[in-house]
Enzyme design. Sequence first.
Site, short mmCIF file in Angstrom:
data_model
loop_
_atom_site.label_atom_id
_atom_site.label_comp_id
_atom_site.label_asym_id
_atom_site.label_seq_id
_atom_site.Cartn_x
_atom_site.Cartn_y
_atom_site.Cartn_z
N HIS A 196 0.82 -1.22 0.00
CA HIS A 196 0.00 0.00 0.00
C HIS A 196 0.84 1.26 0.00
CE1 HIS A 196 0.22 -0.11 4.58
NE2 HIS A 196 0.26 1.18 4.39
N ASP A 231 0.29 -7.73 1.75
CA ASP A 231 0.64 -6.30 1.78
C ASP A 231 2.13 -6.07 1.96
OD1 ASP A 231 0.25 -3.64 1.55
OD2 ASP A 231 -0.81 -3.35 3.44
N SER A 349 4.23 2.84 7.97
CA SER A 349 4.01 1.68 7.11
C SER A 349 5.30 1.25 6.42
CB SER A 349 2.98 2.01 6.02
OG SER A 349 1.70 2.09 6.55
#
Length: 499
Positions: A196, A231, A349
Amino acid sequence: QPGNPAQPGVAPQPGSPAQPGVAGPQGYPAYPPQGYGQPYGTPRPQGYAGQPAQPPYGSSFGAAASGQSGAPYGASQTQPTLPLGGQQAAAGTDTKKKSGAGKVVGLLVAAAIVGGAAGLGGSAAGFALFAPTASAPQSGPATVTVNDTGSVNQTTAIAAKVVPSVVTISASSGSSGGTGSGVVLTEDGYVVTNTHVVTLDGATGNAAIRVTTSDGQVYDATVVGTDPTYDLAVIKLEDASGLTPIRFGDSSKLNVGDQTVAVGAPLGLSNTVTTGIVSALNRSIEIASSAAPDSSAQDGEQDDEGGQENGQEGPFFFDFGQGQSPQQTADTIKIAVIQTDAAINPGNSGGALVDSEGKLIGINVAIATAGGSGGESGSIGVGFSIPSTIVKRISDEIIADGAATHGLLGATVQAAASVEGSTITGAYIKEITAGGAAAAAGLQPGDTVTAFNGTPVTDATDLTAQVRAVAAGSKATVTFVRDGRTQTVDVTLGSLPTE
């Protein structure tokens, strides 16, 4: 003159090294204990005790902590500029590798600029806050600052060891962009991050990627491969060399309560370090898919383990780290994670979660929010990281083949607790796919799976996450209950379709 005694507070004369785990000279503690890198009281090179040290000041702090070359020791060094926006430089700027220059700005000042440029809480989804764009690049700390060397603690040593292995990633596509983090895998520039991050939460499959290392070097990067199922993604920095790879730890040996340290770029603030503990293990969460629009990696056939059968309309847990709404999709993925209370926020992230030895135990991926998707999001002490054992397998496969594989059980399941008359938790098998792995192993509709490879399974999400965590073709042991009796069976998993 050579031979004069060292002044208080400086290192000893060469030839009198401090013993590991004991106090150094003049009360200078040898830290940390148990042979963590070099003892802190180890004599510095370049005549540190009797003659002025040449720049950089003494040896590098990174070398003291890890035995490798690191950032210059001392807080007085000029710090490079670290762009925090989706674009790294104004139009026409040379895109080759270069280093920035600038001064460290105070945290409050940086926070005020981020808030002013991004409008904290102003993104459409209420999470994944923007950092400033190219029109207002900001400075950030390039090294671990140590002002009082006499009171260095374990977290400082861990940070000095890990920060050189964590990078800030800027992704942009048209007028959209955002920042995330990444972890260096190899000295020549392979970096692992989240899908992402490089797809702008699934909005694009061809974002421009720029990477800033902890010492201010800036690189263009290309995507080697993405794995939307877990992910994770791997990118490659162009013309990179001499980077500091992370050391992997074994996430399967963690205990609840173990120390954790998170390193990344929350809100675009590079080289940020936060601490906590392992709050829970064997946790499974469901988050929105970050597959790029041109990917068909999530189709109905792949949703056989889990789906929406657990009664959730959508994920409570949200991706973070980008500056716009995620791709509008009903697709979700189920992943097994480490839960930690170390503060992780939008921008963390893809960053590192490490243990008390500075070894990678997870890649930060998501946080839980107290409100709905329309509200602000930030750390509430409930963060999630993909375990290092899974990260290692998937990143190795992406580097070798451009993609990773995932197991497939071949059964449609739902939470056993939702089945009328059920008295146990687990993944209740509704249907078996003909010719699939479950059918070949003798599993039947009505069986309730309670463990997968020894890991407890409490619902459909748990089972899906565990099955997807292992490679296609893997052998696994499934524990299940049939007619009130617990049994085990060995299963050879199929392969999750990728197209």
